[in-house]
Write a protein that holds these residues in place. Structure first.
Motif, PDB file in Angstrom:
ATOM      1  N   UNK A  93       2.560 -95.234  39.374  1.00 26.60           N
ATOM      2  CA  UNK A  93       2.102 -96.169  39.477  1.00 26.60           C
ATOM      3  C   UNK A  93       0.144 -96.036  38.901  1.00 26.60           C
ATOM      4  N   UNK A  94      -0.093 -95.316  40.067  1.00 29.91           N
ATOM      5  CA  UNK A  94      -1.784 -95.233  40.626  1.00 29.91           C
ATOM      6  C   UNK A  94      -1.990 -94.769  38.923  1.00 29.91           C
ATOM      7  N   UNK A  99      -5.147 -96.242  33.772  1.00 30.71           N
ATOM      8  CA  UNK A  99      -4.425 -96.976  31.686  1.00 30.71           C
ATOM      9  C   UNK A  99      -4.795 -98.059  31.694  1.00 30.71           C
ATOM     10  N   UNK A 100      -4.267 -99.163  32.149  1.00 32.18           N
ATOM     11  CA  UNK A 100      -4.609-100.577  31.908  1.00 32.18           C
ATOM     12  C   UNK A 100      -5.941-101.098  32.158  1.00 32.18           C
ATOM     13  N   UNK A 101      -6.247-100.379  33.272  1.00 33.02           N
ATOM     14  CA  UNK A 101      -7.868-101.005  33.101  1.00 33.02           C
ATOM     15  C   UNK A 101      -8.512-100.136  32.444  1.00 33.02           C
ATOM     16  N   UNK A 102      -8.611 -99.141  32.100  1.00 28.92           N
ATOM     17  CA  UNK A 102      -9.383 -98.466  31.013  1.00 28.92           C
ATOM     18  C   UNK A 102      -9.155 -99.553  29.522  1.00 28.92           C
ATOM     19  N   UNK A 133      11.087-101.088  33.819  1.00 27.56           N
ATOM     20  CA  UNK A 133      11.141-102.541  34.687  1.00 27.56           C
ATOM     21  C   UNK A 133      10.690-102.755  36.689  1.00 27.56           C
ATOM     22  N   UNK A 134      11.992-101.362  36.752  1.00 28.55           N
ATOM     23  CA  UNK A 134      10.943-101.385  38.412  1.00 28.55           C
ATOM     24  C   UNK A 134       9.263-101.213  38.474  1.00 28.55           C
ATOM     25  N   UNK A 135       8.956-100.210  38.108  1.00 25.65           N
ATOM     26  CA  UNK A 135       7.839 -99.975  37.984  1.00 25.65           C
ATOM     27  C   UNK A 135       7.193-100.735  37.870  1.00 25.65           C
ATOM     28  N   UNK A 136       7.435-101.599  36.840  1.00 26.09           N
ATOM     29  CA  UNK A 136       6.326-102.519  35.997  1.00 26.09           C
ATOM     30  C   UNK A 136       6.492-103.183  37.476  1.00 26.09           C
TER      31      UNK A 136
END
Ligand code: ZN
Length: 384
Positions: A93-94, A99-102, A133-136
């Protein structure tokens, strides 16, 4: 926690993105309308290109797709991952947040998850899809589209209820990629399944697709991303040689009247003895569609023509009201395409096949899937 985007759905709604390799972005950029269009960038230089474009054109919608699904199969333990210069990296998750922040730090208009490939459910096993989906859903952010790169088999009647349920359970908008060898919508039950899904899931974006974007948006999809090249028009199962390429480019054009992409060589055969069709788009300005050669400048011009025609079609879709009016407009496009196929066949005295997927789209539309609670009560015989 990262600040969200005000209404990511509004950023996606009715928007048609063009998915393109990093090095082709500049070629198509001048033909992308700011209000209704945008770019999805793939390739190693996508972050740099994204930042450059957004610095120059802050109002342009530009996002990136790491294409993890072409390289790795998802597991319930590791549904997200990324190819880095040090090798493959599974993302917890971290790591996923990083990656999304990047992507956002490189000015992406919103973030897109690096989801790995989701194979067909084996004997009703939906654990991998659920894990995505659960992780997202644990992500505390509102600036993200969750990619679901699925085998086309998820669109079959037996699997569709599970896919629908998971997309509805996702807290984020979902970008659906359909994978198959060849056109996923050439498979049995797939076109109908996709329509049902679009009618049933209001936050669905069709990703890495072709003219299916229009069928999907007519049936309620929030938006779509159409690939600029054949390999970006449907999902690919992970293979060691993916991303190699190396083919000599040849020109392919969207023939709007036929609602179909064709190699220019095919058009040259058809129009060998009759006047070739001309095009009035910004790029062609009345010139004939048979003029493109294998020269690099022509391959680029053919792509620019295709992008213009896609947005021409999209402009018309955008001018209709969602629902019956939009479906009616799309049906008319398909009826016209049928007439043009017949006209072409009679003028050229050749067989011009009406593609199977267009035939499937001329069929009546299926209803939405019932909500889970309704379905359970329908499954039980008698009143609950
Ligand atoms: Zn044109």
């Amino acid at each position: 926690m990262r600040a969200g985007i005000e209404g990511i759905d509004e950023l996606l709604r009715d928007r048609l993105l063009i998915m393109v390799k990093d090095q082709s972005a500049i070629d198509v950029l001048p033909y992308i309308p700011a209000r209704t269009g945008g770019l999805v960038l793939t390739g190693a230089a996508a972050p740099v290109r994204c930042r450059e474009i957004r610095n120059t054109l802050p109002e342009a919608v530009v996002v990136m797709d790491h294409s993890s699904h072409t390289q790795q199969v998802a597991t319930a333990d590791a549904p997200f991952g990324l190819k880095t210069s040090y090798g493959w990296r599974d993302l917890d998750l971290a790591g996923l947040n990083e990656i999304l922040d990047g992507q956002r730090d490189n000015k992406a208009s919103y973030a897109v998850t690096p989801t790995c490939f989701i194979p067909a459910d084996q004997a009703g096993d939906t654990s991998v899809l659920k894990a995505v989906v659960r992780q997202a859903n644990l992500l505390r952010r509102q600036d993200t589209v969750v990619l679901l790169p699925c085998s086309w088999r998820w669109l079959r009647r037996s699997s569709l209820p599970h896919l629908t349920e998971q997309i509805r359970a996702c807290r984020h908008p979902v970008g659906l990629i359909m994978q198959a060898d060849g056109d996923p919508l050439d498979r049995a039950e797939a076109p109908e399944g996709l329509r049902q899904l679009c009618r049933s899931c209001p936050r669905l974006v069709l990703w890495r697709t072709d003219l299916a974007a229009f069928d999907a948006m007519a049936h309620g999809a929030l938006g779509a991303a159409v690939g600029a090249s054949a390999i970006l028009r449907h999902g690919m199962a992970p293979r060691p040689d993916n991303g190699g390429g190396g083919h000599k480019p040849y020109p392919v054009v969207l023939v709007r009247r036929l609602l179909r992409y064709h190699r220019v060589a095919t058009l040259q055969d058809w129009f060998a003895h009759i006047d070739p069709w001309a095009c009035d788009c910004t790029v062609c300005k009345g010139a004939v569609l048979t003029r493109f050669t294998d020269r690099e400048t022509d391959v680029v011009a053919a792509l620019q023509h295709t992008v213009c025609e896609l947005y021409g079609l999209h402009d018309e879709l955008d001018g209709t009201l969602p629902g019956d009016e939009r479906i009616g407009w799309w049906r008319q496009q398909l009826a016209d395409a049928w007439d043009y196929h017949r006209l072409l066949a009679s003028q050229t005295n050749t067989e011009v096949q009406f593609p199977r997927v267009l035939q499937a789209w001329r069929r009546p539309s299926p209803p939405a899937m019932p909500a889970a609670a309704e379905r359970r009560s329908q499954d039980q015989s008698g009143p609950s």
